[in-house]
Write an enzyme that holds these catalytic residues in place. Structure first.
Site, mmCIF file in Angstrom:
data_model
loop_
_atom_site.group_PDB
_atom_site.id
_atom_site.type_symbol
_atom_site.label_atom_id
_atom_site.label_comp_id
_atom_site.label_asym_id
_atom_site.label_seq_id
_atom_site.Cartn_x
_atom_site.Cartn_y
_atom_site.Cartn_z
ATOM 1 N N ASP A 40 -28.791 41.495 -8.698
ATOM 2 C CA ASP A 40 -28.331 41.615 -10.239
ATOM 3 C C ASP A 40 -28.819 43.110 -10.728
ATOM 4 O O ASP A 40 -29.394 43.977 -9.961
ATOM 5 C CB ASP A 40 -28.814 40.554 -11.000
ATOM 6 C CG ASP A 40 -30.433 40.549 -11.247
ATOM 7 O OD1 ASP A 40 -31.194 41.620 -10.784
ATOM 8 O OD2 ASP A 40 -30.997 39.761 -11.709
ATOM 9 N N SER A 41 -28.131 43.407 -11.722
ATOM 10 C CA SER A 41 -28.371 44.668 -12.174
ATOM 11 C C SER A 41 -29.803 45.014 -12.950
ATOM 12 O O SER A 41 -29.963 45.899 -13.483
ATOM 13 C CB SER A 41 -27.058 45.180 -13.296
ATOM 14 O OG SER A 41 -27.147 44.195 -14.563
ATOM 15 N N GLY A 42 -30.249 43.945 -13.513
ATOM 16 C CA GLY A 42 -31.647 43.844 -14.302
ATOM 17 C C GLY A 42 -31.132 43.676 -15.951
ATOM 18 O O GLY A 42 -32.075 43.860 -16.523
ATOM 19 N N GLY A 43 -29.849 43.727 -16.111
ATOM 20 C CA GLY A 43 -29.674 43.744 -17.661
ATOM 21 C C GLY A 43 -29.944 42.336 -18.291
ATOM 22 O O GLY A 43 -30.336 42.593 -19.287
ATOM 23 N N PHE A 44 -29.759 41.201 -17.557
ATOM 24 C CA PHE A 44 -30.138 40.048 -18.152
ATOM 25 C C PHE A 44 -31.624 40.037 -18.714
ATOM 26 O O PHE A 44 -31.935 39.453 -19.563
ATOM 27 C CB PHE A 44 -29.927 38.923 -17.231
ATOM 28 C CG PHE A 44 -30.092 37.686 -17.805
ATOM 29 C CD1 PHE A 44 -29.624 36.963 -18.549
ATOM 30 C CD2 PHE A 44 -31.427 37.035 -17.364
ATOM 31 C CE1 PHE A 44 -29.924 35.644 -19.449
ATOM 32 C CE2 PHE A 44 -31.768 35.771 -17.946
ATOM 33 C CZ PHE A 44 -30.868 35.051 -18.849
ATOM 34 N N ASP A 93 -24.769 45.441 -17.385
ATOM 35 C CA ASP A 93 -24.095 44.706 -18.393
ATOM 36 C C ASP A 93 -25.048 44.462 -19.466
ATOM 37 O O ASP A 93 -26.158 44.176 -19.368
ATOM 38 C CB ASP A 93 -23.365 43.684 -17.819
ATOM 39 C CG ASP A 93 -24.412 42.346 -17.563
ATOM 40 O OD1 ASP A 93 -25.315 42.661 -16.945
ATOM 41 O OD2 ASP A 93 -24.057 41.217 -17.948
ATOM 42 N N GLY A 144 -23.258 35.542 -19.138
ATOM 43 C CA GLY A 144 -23.169 35.073 -20.671
ATOM 44 C C GLY A 144 -23.284 33.550 -20.624
ATOM 45 O O GLY A 144 -22.658 32.910 -21.865
ATOM 46 N N ASP A 161 -25.782 31.329 -8.153
ATOM 47 C CA ASP A 161 -27.326 31.420 -8.067
ATOM 48 C C ASP A 161 -28.176 30.698 -9.166
ATOM 49 O O ASP A 161 -27.609 30.694 -10.389
ATOM 50 C CB ASP A 161 -27.756 32.840 -8.004
ATOM 51 C CG ASP A 161 -27.834 33.375 -9.395
ATOM 52 O OD1 ASP A 161 -29.027 33.464 -9.874
ATOM 53 O OD2 ASP A 161 -26.994 33.835 -9.972
#
Length: 370
Positions: free
Chosen positions: A93-97, A147, A215, A265
């Site tokens: 994942d991007s790390g954004g969450f 994001d 989201g 996931d």
């Protein structure tokens, strides 16, 4: 392109999709569930065990690995795969969450997000370009755009600004992307259909090899999630894989598949295992309950697993004694259960009977009556 996707069959009964996702480290039938290896490990399992309980594609977390041990150390090992000795495929994942859910004192700007490291209080900055660079060093087959994941109850004005910013960040991330890793775009917009449509339009215009839906599973009801997925289904590109982030409860997965989702996931099976909840072919059980104290029956005779031979009484003892083996055994059980579950979903799609499978599964797992 590092990946490709073949849509092989659409279930005549439900509209669900069966496909094959080709990556540099294996080809995988979809729908697929990806176990979460947050810190370059699926908690309590070694790589051989992960191979046994997965289809060979797992997720690792960019945010946590950036903070500890750092992407440069992992790069010296040849990426996450060499670091954890995993021979299968990987998604990051991007790390954004995590930036938006775990970090305090966030300051969002067009450039990126400034925040405090929750481990030591250091001031850190994560931009779309930095998120891509970290993921390139981590070396996964599939990586995510950076994001913003606003809370589900954010105002319309804030949510719209967030959708527009996430799209601009996605474009910047794609421009910064230098490897042949497959970069997915992420659709946001909360529970607002207009904003979800806008996010799909802006993200698909940039053109990615796959698309994630973010989201959701962040506090909304199951019905609200299903409604958004049903709305998004006809809007999403048919020839690209669709990944629903952070969803792994069986009912959510079935409803996601019916609404066109190919990839899932979640920490659901592993976190529940560590709290004593076993997913079995007869339903979910809390093994610490006193009623299992003298229960000599196997945990799950309906699942062909080395765990099934252990009695519920023994497993309860392990948890009451706080023995690590209990966590390991239930983690193995829950992930193997989901592996079998997704295989059954795929077979039902191919045989055009997914709604029949859903009805039968709800009766056996959730004990729903007609």
């Amino acid at each position: 392109m590092a990946i490709s996707f073949e849509l092989k069959h659409v279930c005549k009964q439900s509209g669900a999709r069966y496909g094959i996702l080709h990556t540099p480290h294996g080809s995988f039938e979809t729908p697929i569930f990806m176990p979460v290896g947050t810190q370059a490990t699926v908690k309590t399992l070694n790589p051989q065990e992960i191979k046994e309980v997965s289809d060979g594609l797992i997720l690792a977390n960019t945010y946590h690995l950036w903070l500890q041990p750092g992407e440069k150390i992992i790069k010296k090992h040849g990426g996450i795969r060499g670091f954890m000795k995993w021979k299968g495929a990987l998604l990051t994942d991007s790390g954004g969450f995590q930036v938006f859910s775990l970090s305090e004192l966030r300051k969002i700007s067009e450039s990126g997000v400034e925040f405090r490291n929750p481990k030591n209080g250091d001031l850190l900055f994560l931009s779309p370009e930095k998120a891509i660079q970290i993921q390139e060093d981590l070396g996964a087959d599939i990586i995510m755009s950076f994001d913003e994941c606003p809370p589900v109850d954010a105002s319309y004005e804030y949510m719209k600004d967030s959708v527009l910013r996430t799209a601009r960040w996605a474009k910047r991330g794609k421009e910064a992307h230098k490897t042949d890793q497959a970069l997915f775009g992420i659709v946001q917009g909360g529970l607002d259909k207009e904003l979800r449509k806008l996010s799909v339009e802006l993200t698909t215009e940039i053109d990615f090899p796959g698309y994630s839906i973010g989201g959701l599973s962040v506090g909304e009801t199951k019905d609200e999630m299903a409604e958004i997925l049903a709305y998004l289904n006809p809007l999403m590109p048919q020839d690209k894989p669709r990944y629903l982030m952070g969803v792994g409860a069986p009912d959510d997965m079935i409803n996601g598949v019916i609404n066109g989702i190919d990839m899932f996931d979640c920490v659901y099976p592993t976190r529940n295992a560590r709290h004593g909840t076993a997913m079995t072919t007869q339903g979910s059980i809390q093994i610490k309950n006193k009623r299992f104290e003298e229960d000599l029956s196997p945990l799950d005779p309906g699942l062909d697993s080395p765990i099934s031979k252990y009695s519920k009484s023994y497993l309860r003892h392990l948890f009451k004694a706080d023995e690590m083996l209990g966590y390991r055994l239930l983690t193995y059980q829950n992930l193997l259960f989901l592996k079998q579950f997704t295989a059954q979903i795929r077979q039902a799609i191919k045989e055009d009977r997914l709604l029949d499978f859903k009805e039968a599964f709800y009766k056996s797992y959730y004990h729903q009556k007609d």
